[in-house]
Design a protein around this motif. Structure first.
Motif, PDB file in Angstrom:
ATOM      1  N   ASP A 183       0.803  -1.229   0.000  1.00 17.93           N
ATOM      2  CA  ASP A 183       0.000   0.000   0.000  1.00 17.93           C
ATOM      3  C   ASP A 183       0.834   1.276   0.000  1.00 17.93           C
ATOM      4  O   ASP A 183       0.330   2.351   0.301  1.00 17.93           O
ATOM      5  N   ALA A 184       2.111   1.172  -0.332  1.00 26.15           N
ATOM      6  CA  ALA A 184       2.973   2.358  -0.247  1.00 26.15           C
ATOM      7  C   ALA A 184       3.605   2.688  -1.596  1.00 26.15           C
ATOM      8  O   ALA A 184       4.775   3.082  -1.659  1.00 26.15           O
ATOM      9  N   PHE A 185       2.826   2.561  -2.661  1.00 23.62           N
ATOM     10  CA  PHE A 185       3.354   2.790  -4.009  1.00 23.62           C
ATOM     11  C   PHE A 185       3.998   4.167  -4.154  1.00 23.62           C
ATOM     12  O   PHE A 185       5.149   4.289  -4.562  1.00 23.62           O
ATOM     13  N   ARG A 186       3.282   5.220  -3.812  1.00 25.80           N
ATOM     14  CA  ARG A 186       3.791   6.577  -3.994  1.00 25.80           C
ATOM     15  C   ARG A 186       4.999   6.843  -3.104  1.00 25.80           C
ATOM     16  O   ARG A 186       5.987   7.448  -3.546  1.00 25.80           O
ATOM     17  N   GLU A 187       4.930   6.394  -1.872  1.00 29.68           N
ATOM     18  CA  GLU A 187       6.034   6.618  -0.944  1.00 29.68           C
ATOM     19  C   GLU A 187       7.298   5.879  -1.402  1.00 29.68           C
ATOM     20  O   GLU A 187       8.408   6.427  -1.343  1.00 29.68           O
ATOM     21  N   ARG A 188       7.115   4.665  -1.870  1.00 29.63           N
ATOM     22  CA  ARG A 188       8.269   3.880  -2.334  1.00 29.63           C
ATOM     23  C   ARG A 188       8.855   4.493  -3.609  1.00 29.63           C
ATOM     24  O   ARG A 188      10.081   4.548  -3.777  1.00 29.63           O
ATOM     25  N   LEU A 189       7.995   4.937  -4.496  1.00 31.74           N
ATOM     26  CA  LEU A 189       8.464   5.539  -5.744  1.00 31.74           C
ATOM     27  C   LEU A 189       9.219   6.829  -5.444  1.00 31.74           C
ATOM     28  O   LEU A 189      10.264   7.111  -6.047  1.00 31.74           O
ATOM     29  N   LYS A 190       8.703   7.598  -4.501  1.00 32.95           N
ATOM     30  CA  LYS A 190       9.358   8.848  -4.128  1.00 32.95           C
ATOM     31  C   LYS A 190      10.722   8.577  -3.488  1.00 32.95           C
ATOM     32  O   LYS A 190      11.664   9.377  -3.633  1.00 32.95           O
ATOM     33  N   ALA A 191      10.836   7.442  -2.810  1.00 32.36           N
ATOM     34  CA  ALA A 191      12.082   7.114  -2.117  1.00 32.36           C
ATOM     35  C   ALA A 191      13.249   6.866  -3.069  1.00 32.36           C
ATOM     36  O   ALA A 191      14.408   7.037  -2.691  1.00 32.36           O
ATOM     37  N   VAL A 192      12.954   6.488  -4.318  1.00 28.29           N
ATOM     38  CA  VAL A 192      14.033   6.256  -5.292  1.00 28.29           C
ATOM     39  C   VAL A 192      14.216   7.445  -6.229  1.00 28.29           C
ATOM     40  O   VAL A 192      15.099   7.440  -7.087  1.00 28.29           O
ATOM     41  N   ASP A 193      13.378   8.472  -6.034  1.00 26.84           N
ATOM     42  CA  ASP A 193      13.417   9.659  -6.894  1.00 26.84           C
ATOM     43  C   ASP A 193      14.379  10.702  -6.323  1.00 26.84           C
ATOM     44  O   ASP A 193      13.973  11.707  -5.743  1.00 26.84           O
ATOM     45  N   PHE A 194      15.663  10.422  -6.462  1.00 32.34           N
ATOM     46  CA  PHE A 194      16.666  11.408  -6.029  1.00 32.34           C
ATOM     47  C   PHE A 194      17.954  11.145  -6.810  1.00 32.34           C
ATOM     48  O   PHE A 194      18.088  10.129  -7.497  1.00 32.34           O
ATOM     49  N   ALA A 195      18.864  12.082  -6.713  1.00 32.47           N
ATOM     50  CA  ALA A 195      20.063  12.040  -7.557  1.00 32.47           C
ATOM     51  C   ALA A 195      20.857  10.751  -7.399  1.00 32.47           C
ATOM     52  O   ALA A 195      21.410  10.242  -8.380  1.00 32.47           O
ATOM     53  N   ASP A 196      20.929  10.217  -6.191  1.00 30.97           N
ATOM     54  CA  ASP A 196      21.692   8.997  -5.954  1.00 30.97           C
ATOM     55  C   ASP A 196      20.836   7.743  -6.102  1.00 30.97           C
ATOM     56  O   ASP A 196      21.300   6.634  -5.820  1.00 30.97           O
TER      57      ASP A 196
END
Length: 237
Positions: A183-196
């Motif tokens: 149930d954490a699709f958006r949160e998980r996707l946001k967690a990989v959305d960064f420069a590193d």
């Protein structure tokens, strides 16, 4: 037939600098590189350090660089290598603990960072959470990951950005991002959305080439990039 090996040796508790040591082993073309390493350790030099467990490409513990290409010693055969000798080195981008044994702690901590377990916002169930065969197929390829770290070790982007979380970590993130029971699709996707995160991947495809489980690593990372742009159009990277 006699096979010559040139093996990386380094014990930081004893040695000032790494060195290479040569060995000659009697082997057949169908013998595995792991078989040869075992013969060296058991019959010639008990001080040689390397990891192994199942010996059948399931545990992922015997990852190393063989003639410049990362792979599992238990999957590679003598007949695959030409030349006067076979060069064996530890996985790149990892601290050497002894010879071919590298420190995997930081790598495994990277996996834990992305919470490799199902996250549910609903009440606890008294039975298993069901998943359709169609939904299971969405993650079939990435759940084959055995944490051997060959993809991360082979990735040129790790040289360009040592802070890059690496392709293996992203495969575990992908696995839960696309799990229909989570149930954490958006949160998980946001967690990989960064420069590193996903944006450090430059599509070298080395991760895909060396994966012993034939996971389409680069393609999966690009899928996450597309989903980030669709879900978070304001994202800057």
């Amino acid at each position: 037939m006699e096979v010559k090996f040139k093996i990386f040796r380094f014990d930081p508790q004893v040695d000032q600098e790494p060195r290479f040591q040569s060995y000659v082993v009697s082997a057949e073309p169908g013998h595995r590189i792991l078989d040869c390493l075992n013969r060296i350790k058991w019959e010639q030099d008990g001080t040689l350090g390397y990891r192994m467990s199942c010996g059948h490409g399931v545990c992922g513990s015997d990852g190393m660089r063989i003639n410049g290409v990362c792979g599992l010693a238990c999957q590679k055969l003598v007949r695959e290598y030409e030349g006067s000798e076979i060069l064996i080195e530890p996985l790149p981008h990892f601290k050497v603990l002894k010879d071919l044994i590298v420190d995997m702690d930081g790598f495994l901590e990277g996996i834990k960072r992305f919470q490799p377990h199902l996250i549910s916002t609903g009440p606890a169930l008294e039975k298993e959470r069901l998943q359709s065969p169609e939904d299971r197929k969405k993650v079939d390829h990435v759940i084959r990951c055995i944490l051997c770290a060959c993809c991360t070790a082979a990735c040129p982007a790790m040289d360009e950005n040592p802070k890059y979380v690496g392709p293996a970590v992203l495969m575990w993130a992908y696995r839960f991002i696309h799990d229909s029971r989570d149930d954490a699709f958006r949160e998980r996707l946001k967690a990989v959305d960064f420069a590193d995160g996903v944006w450090s991947c430059k599509n070298y495809f080395e991760c895909t080439r060396v994966c012993p489980k034939s996971i389409p690593v680069t393609k999966s990372i690009n899928i996450m990039k597309g989903e980030i742009e669709k879900t978070f159009p304001e994202s800057s990277h």
